[in-house]
Design a protein around this motif. Structure first.
Motif: not given
Ligand code: NAD
Ligand code: GLY
Length: 349
Positions: A12-13, A139-143, A158-159
Motif C-alpha cells: 500500500y501507498d 503505518v505498519g498495521g498494528k491495531t 491488519h495493514q
C-alpha cells in the motif's frame, strides 16, 4: 506530494502532502473503487475536518456514513469497538466496503482493529491528523484497543489499504500534542537516521513534510523486514519499556511523548555508563528532547520503575528486550535478564 510504498503482507501507498484531504475521495476511488464507506473520527477532529473529507468523498461518487467517538484514550475501548461494529452491521457494510480512520492514534487503532475483525476483515484507510499518527501509528498495521488490564492488550496486525497524510491538518494541533509527536520523530533519528537527527536541530515545522516522509521511510523499511514484530521492529520501542513505566508511575500525568523522552534518556545514560556508547550521546539526546519541550529525568526510583517494567507486555519469560543506543543512528536490541534491569535503570537515573 511524496509517495512511499509498503511491501508487507499487503502492498500500500502512504501519500504525504499539503491539502490532500480535499483529494481524499479521488485517491480512495483510485485505490479501493467505489463502495460503501464509513468514516470513523473523534469529536474534535470531526468538527475540524469531516466536512472537507465528506465533500471530497461525495464528489468522487461515495455516500459516506460516519461514526464519531469522544476524543481521548478512554475511547480506545471494547465499548467503542462494540458500538462501531454494531454501527457497521446496522448499516449493512459488507466485505467489499471500507472504513476511513480520520484522526490520531486512538481513532486509527480502534478503526484498524474494527476493520480487522468485522466480517473477519475488511479494508481501511488511515488519514492521520496528529504528528504521532502521521509518523508512527498510521503505518505498519498494528491495531488495538485497551482493556482494564492494560493498554493495547487486544489487537491484531491488519495493514491499511492506503494512508493519506495531509500535513495541513497538523496546523490545528495543540502545541503539547504536536510536541508528543516530536518525541517519536526524535526516536527515529536516534534509532537509525543520523541525518534526520541533524535536521531536527533546525525548526521542524517548515520542513514537516520532509520530516514525516523520513520517519515513514524508516518505518516502512522496518515493517517490510519484520511486519509481525519478532525482530528488528522492536527497535521502534526505544525508550518505551522504561517510558511506559514512567507513564504508569505518574498515573498518566506525564504524556506518552515526555515519558518516551525520559525513558530514552535513562537508557542512553545507562548505556554510556556501561561503555556501550560515548558519554556525549546522552547529552545530545537530552538537549534534543529539551529543545522539543520534553523532560529528560523523573522522580521515580529504580525500584518503582522496575516493578512496573517487569509487567511490560514486551517481557518474554525471564527477559525483556531493551533497545540500546550505540551511537546516534545506531541502536541495537538487547534481551536483558529481569534480574539485571533494576541495576541498569539505576545507572540511567
Ligand atoms: P489521540 O488520537 O488521542 O489524539 C490526541 C488529541 O489530539 C485528541 O484529543 C484528538 O482529538 C486531537 N486531535 C487529533 N488531530 C487533531 C488536529 N489535527 N487538530 C486538533 N486536534 C487534533 O492521540 P495520538 O497521540 O495521536 O495517538 C495515541 C494513541 O496511538 C495511543 O492509543 C497509542 O497506543 C497509539 N499508538 C499506536 C501505534 C501503532 O503502531 N498502532 C503507535 C504509536 C501509538
Ligand atoms: N509503534 C511501534 C510499531 O509500530 O511497531
Amino acid at each position: 506530494m511524496k509517495k512511499i510504498t509498503v511491501n508487507a503482507s499487503t502492498e500500500y501507498d502512504i501519500l504525504i502532502g499539503k491539502g490532500l484531504l480535499s483529494d481524499a475521495g479521488k485517491l480512495c476511488a483510485d485505490t479501493l473503487g467505489i463502495h460503501s464507506v464509513a468514516i470513523v473520527s473523534d469529536d474534535t477532529v470531526d468538527a475540524l475536518y469531516s466536512e472537507a473529507l465528506e465533500k471530497s468523498l461525495r464528489d468522487a461518487g461515495y455516500s459516506p456514513i460516519k461514526f464519531v467517538i469522544p476524543h481521548g484514550e478512554a475511547s480506545k475501548s471494547m465499548k467503542s469497538l462494540e458500538g462501531l461494529l454494531g454501527f457497521l452491521a446496522e448499516n449493512h457494510m459488507t466485505r467489499s466496503d471500507f472504513l476511513i480512520a480520520l484522526g490520531g492514534g486512538v481513532v486509527g487503532d480502534l478503526t484498524g482493529f474494527a476493520a480487522a475483525v468485522y466480517l473477519r476483515g475488511i479494508r481501511f484507510v488511515q488519514i492521520p491528523t496528529t504528528l504521532l499518527a502521521a509518523v508512527d501509528s498510521s503505518v505498519g498495521g498494528k491495531t488495538a484497543v485497551n482493556i482494564p488490564a492494560g493498554k493495547n492488550l487486544v489487537g491484531a496486525f491488519h495493514q491499511p489499504s492506503l494512508v493519506i497524510c495531509d500535513c495541513l491538518t497538523l496546523d490545528t494541533l495543540p502545541e503539547n500534542i504536536f510536541a508528543d509527536g516530536c518525541a517519536e520523530v526524535i526516536k527515529y533519528g536516534i534509532i537509525n537516521d543520523k541525518r534526520l537527527f541533524e535536521k531536527l536541530k533546525s525548526p521542524i515545522k517548515p520542513q514537516i513534510e520532509d520530516i514525516i516522509a523520513n520517519c515513514v521511510s524508516n518505518k516502512r523499511d522496518i515493517v517490510n523486514a519484520d511486519e509481525f514484530d519478532n525482530g528488528i521492529r522492536r527497535l521502534l520501542n526505544l525508550g518505551h519499556t522504561v517510558g511506559h513505566a514512567v507513564e504508569i508511575c505518574s498515573n498518566f500525568g506525564i504524556s506518552h511523548g515526555s515519558a518516551v523522552a525520559i525513558g530514552t534518556c535513562i537508557v542512553a545514560r545507562a548505556s554510556a555508563r556501561l561503555g556501550i556508547c560515548e558519554e556525549s550521546l546522552p547529552c545530545e539526546a537530552e538537549k534534543m528532547f529539551k529543545d522539543y519541550s520534553h523532560p529528560t529525568t523523573c522522580k521515580f526510583s529504580a525500584e518503582e520503575l522496575t516493578t512496573v517494567a517487569l509487567g511490560d507486555k514486551k517481557r518474554m519469560g525471564q527477559t525483556i528486550s531493551f533497545v540500546l543506543p550505540y551511537a546516534i543512528g545506531d541502536c541495537r536490541i538487547c534481551d536483558m535478564n529481569v534480574e539485571t534491569i533494576k541495576d541498569f535503570i539505576q545507572k540511567g537515573l
